[in-house]
Design an enzyme around this catalytic site. Structure first.
Site, PDB file in Angstrom:
ATOM      1  N   LYS A  40      -6.696   4.681   8.119  1.00 48.42           N
ATOM      2  CA  LYS A  40      -7.096   5.539   6.884  1.00 48.42           C
ATOM      3  C   LYS A  40      -8.913   6.370   6.625  1.00 48.42           C
ATOM      4  O   LYS A  40      -9.552   5.963   8.061  1.00 48.42           O
ATOM      5  CB  LYS A  40      -7.774   4.401   5.094  1.00 48.42           C
ATOM      6  N   SER A  98     -12.520  -3.664  -2.211  1.00 49.66           N
ATOM      7  CA  SER A  98     -13.145  -3.446  -0.785  1.00 49.66           C
ATOM      8  C   SER A  98     -14.524  -2.879  -0.987  1.00 49.66           C
ATOM      9  O   SER A  98     -15.403  -3.104  -1.817  1.00 49.66           O
ATOM     10  CB  SER A  98     -12.098  -1.989  -0.606  1.00 49.66           C
ATOM     11  N   ARG A 114       0.903  -1.315  -0.244  1.00 51.60           N
ATOM     12  CA  ARG A 114      -0.556   0.520  -0.344  1.00 51.60           C
ATOM     13  C   ARG A 114       0.631   0.943  -0.233  1.00 51.60           C
ATOM     14  O   ARG A 114       0.612   2.158  -0.920  1.00 51.60           O
ATOM     15  CB  ARG A 114      -1.198   0.281   1.124  1.00 51.60           C
TER      16      ARG A 114
END
Length: 214
Positions: A138, A109, A40
């Site tokens: 996040k 997601s 990521r």
């Protein structure tokens, strides 16, 4: 390895790694038995992620650990990753499939049952469902955060593809996510911030196994 066999899935974020590199954390997680690693590190440049990804690819391949890239299909191709994980605002699954091929692992997601059904219809291989618990890793809209294992169970019931829980998951609550039907859990902080990331990975894995056996 196929997504249905994943139990622990590390999502990297060097800014949450207590001064250690993503490579250091990933090596420790592999020592602890991680099944998949998602590159990521969104705060890093594409060049830096590419360099890190090339290094990860070398030792994840040796360890038979799947390497997934967050969002960037081009980066996944460039480092010969096993697949890509897409958000709701990223490329559609069919477009990523066309670029990466039939053998690529493509995740999506989702936070709602309708999204999950659509992702499966598009051809996703697994779902990342979250945020199961509150997370600081996040920014997540209120209606997509801290919805608990109950939503995981609803999504598991609605689709045939594997579900991986994500969001605020650690060794203390991973069992409940697995008990709700998730094949495994995705973790950032519980591993990256741990004093001993290998031990933290083992603890999360053991919790998932307890939940699956419940």
């Amino acid at each position: 390895m196929a997504p249905q066999d994943w139990r622990t899935y590390l999502v990297t974020q060097e800014s949450l790694s207590a001064g250690r590199s993503t490579v250091e954390i990933a090596r420790a997680a592999i020592e602890g038995g991680v099944d998949a690693i998602q590159l990521r590190d969104k705060e890093r440049s594409a060049k830096r992620r590419y360099e890190t990804g090339r290094e990860l690819r070398e030792f994840t391949a040796e360890a038979d650990v799947d390497l997934i890239v967050n969002d960037r299909v081009d980066l996944a191709r460039a480092i010969d990753a096993d697949g890509v994980h897409l958000g709701q605002d990223d490329l559609p699954v069919p477009a990523a499939r066309e670029l990466l091929g039939n053998d690529a692992i493509i995740g999506k997601s989702t936070s709602f049952v309708e999204e999950a059904i659509e992702a499966e219809r598009e051809g996703a291989d697994y779902l990342g469902v979250g945020a199961v618990y509150g997370t600081s890793s996040k920014d997540v809209p209120d209606d997509e955060a801290d919805f608990g294992p109950e939503r995981v169970a609803e999504i598991v019931e609605a689709v045939e593809i594997p579900v991986v829980g994500i969001g605020g998951i650690d060794a203390a609550n991973a069992a409940a996510v697995a008990e709700a039907g998730a094949v495994g859990v995705s973790v950032i902080s519980a591993i990256t911030r741990a004093d001993d990331p290998a031990a933290a990975t083992r603890a999360v894995r053991e919790a998932v196994e307890r939940g699956r056996d419940a």
